[in-house]
Design a protein around this motif. Structure first.
Motif, PDB file in Angstrom:
ATOM      1  N   ARG A 269       0.755  -1.165   0.111  1.00 33.19           N
ATOM      2  CA  ARG A 269       0.163  -0.060  -0.064  1.00 33.19           C
ATOM      3  C   ARG A 269       0.868   1.390   0.126  1.00 33.19           C
ATOM      4  NH1 ARG A 269      -2.202   2.810   3.886  1.00 33.19           N
ATOM      5  NH2 ARG A 269      -1.405   1.431   5.303  1.00 33.19           N
ATOM      6  N   VAL A 270       1.995   1.485   0.865  1.00 35.80           N
ATOM      7  CA  VAL A 270       2.718   2.573   0.786  1.00 35.80           C
ATOM      8  C   VAL A 270       3.460   2.607  -0.351  1.00 35.80           C
ATOM      9  CG1 VAL A 270       4.635   3.808   2.077  1.00 35.80           C
ATOM     10  CG2 VAL A 270       2.976   2.554   3.303  1.00 35.80           C
ATOM     11  N   ASP A 271       3.978   1.529  -1.159  1.00 33.14           N
ATOM     12  CA  ASP A 271       4.690   1.748  -2.532  1.00 33.14           C
ATOM     13  C   ASP A 271       3.707   2.220  -3.214  1.00 33.14           C
ATOM     14  OD1 ASP A 271       7.225   0.761  -1.412  1.00 33.14           O
ATOM     15  OD2 ASP A 271       7.092  -0.974  -2.283  1.00 33.14           O
ATOM     16  N   GLY A 272       2.443   1.889  -3.373  1.00 30.57           N
ATOM     17  CA  GLY A 272       1.445   2.533  -4.275  1.00 30.57           C
ATOM     18  C   GLY A 272       1.071   3.724  -4.068  1.00 30.57           C
ATOM     19  N   MET A 273       0.997   4.206  -2.764  1.00 32.75           N
ATOM     20  CA  MET A 273       0.617   5.411  -2.573  1.00 32.75           C
ATOM     21  C   MET A 273       1.735   6.371  -3.196  1.00 32.75           C
ATOM     22  SD  MET A 273      -0.587   5.506   1.551  1.00 32.75           S
ATOM     23  CE  MET A 273      -0.632   7.243   1.729  1.00 32.75           C
ATOM     24  N   PHE A 274       2.907   5.897  -3.283  1.00 30.12           N
ATOM     25  CA  PHE A 274       3.962   6.912  -3.586  1.00 30.12           C
ATOM     26  C   PHE A 274       4.979   6.680  -4.944  1.00 30.12           C
ATOM     27  CE2 PHE A 274       3.309   7.561   0.793  1.00 30.12           C
ATOM     28  CZ  PHE A 274       2.994   8.984   0.900  1.00 30.12           C
ATOM     29  N   ASP A 275       3.857   5.685  -5.929  1.00 30.54           N
ATOM     30  CA  ASP A 275       4.613   5.307  -6.955  1.00 30.54           C
ATOM     31  C   ASP A 275       6.092   4.711  -6.800  1.00 30.54           C
ATOM     32  OD1 ASP A 275       4.404   4.538  -9.691  1.00 30.54           O
ATOM     33  OD2 ASP A 275       4.931   6.677 -10.390  1.00 30.54           O
ATOM     34  N   GLN A 276       6.374   3.907  -5.990  1.00 32.69           N
ATOM     35  CA  GLN A 276       7.660   3.369  -5.806  1.00 32.69           C
ATOM     36  C   GLN A 276       7.501   2.062  -5.533  1.00 32.69           C
ATOM     37  OE1 GLN A 276       8.939   5.785  -2.584  1.00 32.69           O
ATOM     38  NE2 GLN A 276       8.157   4.260  -0.906  1.00 32.69           N
ATOM     39  N   GLU A 277       8.917   1.401  -5.831  1.00 36.22           N
ATOM     40  CA  GLU A 277       8.813   0.014  -5.356  1.00 36.22           C
ATOM     41  C   GLU A 277      10.046  -0.405  -4.458  1.00 36.22           C
ATOM     42  OE1 GLU A 277       8.972  -4.670  -7.256  1.00 36.22           O
ATOM     43  OE2 GLU A 277       9.127  -2.898  -8.739  1.00 36.22           O
ATOM     44  N   THR A 278       9.553  -0.824  -3.168  1.00 33.91           N
ATOM     45  CA  THR A 278      10.715  -1.228  -2.273  1.00 33.91           C
ATOM     46  C   THR A 278      11.302  -2.597  -2.926  1.00 33.91           C
ATOM     47  OG1 THR A 278       9.816  -0.019  -0.511  1.00 33.91           O
ATOM     48  CG2 THR A 278      11.122  -2.176   0.057  1.00 33.91           C
ATOM     49  N   VAL A 279      12.629  -2.731  -2.987  1.00 33.50           N
ATOM     50  CA  VAL A 279      13.451  -3.912  -3.299  1.00 33.50           C
ATOM     51  C   VAL A 279      13.860  -4.568  -2.156  1.00 33.50           C
ATOM     52  CG1 VAL A 279      15.449  -4.897  -4.607  1.00 33.50           C
ATOM     53  CG2 VAL A 279      13.853  -2.958  -5.633  1.00 33.50           C
TER      54      VAL A 279
END
Length: 176
Positions: A95-105
């Motif tokens: 959800r947090v990655d989606g909110m800020f258009d990022q992908e945690t690796v």
């Protein structure tokens, strides 16, 4: 037990530019793209400090409540949670990655304490948007170093101000 609503107000009131700059520097030294301090708030965690370029929009907006959120697992178990091998992921709340258009690796989370009580989580991440020539991953000692910094941050954010009335100066040593 510390009241979560009071805790968030007290700690965030002590986050000043020096704390922010120190946190950014430490996250960078550990090889993270961003780092966050999450505090207990209601049934989950609330991000109150972030070192990334979107910090202003992430702080007090990003929350974690899902059992799949790494920071929730860390808070509940009291143990570091390390997802350090790129794309070999533990269950994850996206959800947090989606909110800020990022992908945690890669992500490492450690408990954040006030006194002996777990009140939140420190986490550092590496993001896919910072390509690093596809070289991701944290060294094995990263969680230990993050815990050490957490103790420093605890002293900055969780201890009361030193009062001039209660502090007694040390006598100067005589020169010989």
């Amino acid at each position: 037990m510390i009241d979560p609503s009071t805790l968030v107000l007290e700690i965030t009131g002590r986050i000043d530019p020096v704390v922010r700059d120190t946190w950014r520097l430490f996250v960078s030294l550990l090889g993270g793209d961003e780092g966050s301090l999450w505090l207990r708030d209601g049934n989950g965690l609330l991000m109150v400090l972030n070192s990334g370029p979107d910090a202003a929009s992430m702080e007090f907006t990003a929350t974690a409540q899902s059992e799949n959120a790494q920071v929730i697992r860390c808070l509940k178990t009291g143990a570091p949670v390390e997802d350090v091998l790129p794309f070999k992921r533990l269950p994850r709340d996206r959800r947090v990655d989606g909110m800020f258009d990022q992908e945690t690796v890669c992500q490492i989370s450690v408990p954040f304490l006030c006194g002996q009580e777990r009140v939140g989580v420190l986490s550092i991440v590496q993001l896919d948007r910072n390509h690093r020539n596809r070289q991701w991953g944290f060294p094995p000692e990263t969680a230990r170093r993050l815990k050490i910094f957490g103790r420093t941050l605890e002293r900055l954010l969780c201890t009361g101000p030193v009062s001039a009335r209660t502090t007694k100066p040390r006598p100067a040593k005589a020169r010989t």
